[in-house]
Structures are given as structure tokens and as C-alpha cells.
Motif scaffolding. Structure first.
Motif, PDB file in Angstrom:
ATOM      1  N   TYR A 271      31.963  35.583  50.311  1.00 50.73           N
ATOM      2  CA  TYR A 271      31.983  35.701  49.123  1.00 50.73           C
ATOM      3  C   TYR A 271      32.526  33.859  48.432  1.00 50.73           C
TER       4      TYR A 271
ATOM      5  N   TYR B 220      24.821  32.533  41.588  1.00 52.59           N
ATOM      6  CA  TYR B 220      24.076  32.278  40.501  1.00 52.59           C
ATOM      7  C   TYR B 220      25.299  31.301  39.488  1.00 52.59           C
TER       8      TYR B 220
ATOM      9  N   ASP C 223      22.494  46.164  40.352  1.00 47.03           N
ATOM     10  CA  ASP C 223      23.412  46.524  41.223  1.00 47.03           C
ATOM     11  C   ASP C 223      25.175  46.593  41.576  1.00 47.03           C
TER      12      ASP C 223
ATOM     13  N   ILE D 262      27.626  36.703  36.484  1.00 47.79           N
ATOM     14  CA  ILE D 262      26.447  37.405  37.392  1.00 47.79           C
ATOM     15  C   ILE D 262      25.754  37.735  35.974  1.00 47.79           C
TER      16      ILE D 262
ATOM     17  N   ALA E  19      19.798  41.845  40.335  1.00 52.07           N
ATOM     18  CA  ALA E  19      21.526  41.835  40.525  1.00 52.07           C
ATOM     19  C   ALA E  19      22.382  43.029  39.993  1.00 52.07           C
TER      20      ALA E  19
ATOM     21  N   GLY F 151      28.407  32.082  45.205  1.00 47.89           N
ATOM     22  CA  GLY F 151      27.347  32.372  46.171  1.00 47.89           C
ATOM     23  C   GLY F 151      27.521  33.245  47.174  1.00 47.89           C
TER      24      GLY F 151
ATOM     25  N   LEU G 246      27.957  44.927  42.163  1.00 48.75           N
ATOM     26  CA  LEU G 246      28.429  43.415  40.805  1.00 48.75           C
ATOM     27  C   LEU G 246      30.171  43.575  40.462  1.00 48.75           C
TER      28      LEU G 246
ATOM     29  N   GLN H  88      23.424  35.501  49.426  1.00 52.86           N
ATOM     30  CA  GLN H  88      22.928  36.718  48.585  1.00 52.86           C
ATOM     31  C   GLN H  88      23.692  36.253  46.971  1.00 52.86           C
ATOM     32  N   LYS H  89      23.768  37.099  45.708  1.00 45.90           N
ATOM     33  CA  LYS H  89      23.999  36.728  44.726  1.00 45.90           C
ATOM     34  C   LYS H  89      24.695  35.198  44.701  1.00 45.90           C
TER      35      LYS H  89
ATOM     36  N   SER I 269      21.690  36.548  34.278  1.00 43.95           N
ATOM     37  CA  SER I 269      21.084  37.287  34.055  1.00 43.95           C
ATOM     38  C   SER I 269      20.481  37.488  33.538  1.00 43.95           C
TER      39      SER I 269
ATOM     40  N   LEU J 277      33.070  43.044  44.595  1.00 44.48           N
ATOM     41  CA  LEU J 277      32.090  41.615  45.109  1.00 44.48           C
ATOM     42  C   LEU J 277      32.717  40.682  46.226  1.00 44.48           C
TER      43      LEU J 277
ATOM     44  N   ALA K 187      31.313  38.200  38.028  1.00 43.61           N
ATOM     45  CA  ALA K 187      30.551  40.020  37.409  1.00 43.61           C
ATOM     46  C   ALA K 187      29.946  39.571  35.920  1.00 43.61           C
TER      47      ALA K 187
END
Length: 98
Positions: A62, A94, A45, A26, A42, A75, A48, A91-92, A30, A51, A23
Motif C-alpha cells: 500500500y 482514494y 470495511d 478514505i 470500503a 492505494g 480501514l 484496492q482502496k 467516501s 491498513l 483512514a
């Protein structure tokens, strides 16, 4: 750009204790790229911080990326919301710039 080839990089499935680390990555990535919550990225989201739990669902996975034991990215893949059982999406994903 130079790269230290002696670093140990590991890709593995997410574990419950990884939630805060991924988290943070990310949120960091971001912010670095201006992907703000008000623009729908995201970082806004609500999942977060959970996950591991989200990607423990069937047909989801993941992976986190560690460099020298520190989480530097990740990811996931999961079924498309409302989609069929044969379609998934990335998805997600980073990766930290450090």
C-alpha cells in the motif's frame, strides 16, 4: 481549475503512523461521493484503521500520497481473495479533492 506547481508530492509505502491519516482520507472521500457503509463500500470495511498491518502481508503493498507532508490519498495491491498466486487487484485507492 488551477494547480500550484510548487507543491511537493510524494508517493511512498505506508508506515504504521499513517493508519489514522489514510483512514480519514478514505472516510472523507467516501462521504463526499455518497459511498456509505450501508451500500457496502470500503468505509464499512473493518480493516480501514489497520491498513499498514493488512498490507504488510506477503504479496501486498500500500502506498500513500503526501502533498506538502499531508496524506491526501493512497492505494494498494493485493492478491485476490481465493485467487491464484498470479492475480492481484487494485484496492482502496482514494484521493482527496483538496
Amino acid at each position: 481549475m488551477t494547480t500550484d506547481t510548487n507543491q511537493i508530492v510524494k508517493v511512498r509505502l505506508i508506515q504504521p503512523q499513517d493508519n489514522p491519516g489514510i483512514a480519514a482520507v478514505i472516510r472523507e472521500v467516501s462521504a463526499e461521493h455518497g459511498l456509505t457503509a450501508d451500500k457496502g463500500f470500503a468505509v464499512a470495511d473493518p480493516i480501514l484503521d489497520t491498513l499498514f498491518e493488512v498490507y504488510s502481508e506477503p504479496r501486498s503493498a500500500y502506498w500513500v500520497v503526501e502533498m506538502d507532508g499531508e496524506i491526501v490519498g493512497g492505494g494498494g495491491v493485493s492478491q485476490v481473495a481465493g485467487g491464484d498466486n498470479e492475480t492481484a487487484e487494485l484496492q482502496k485507492m482514494y484521493l482527496s479533492s483538496v
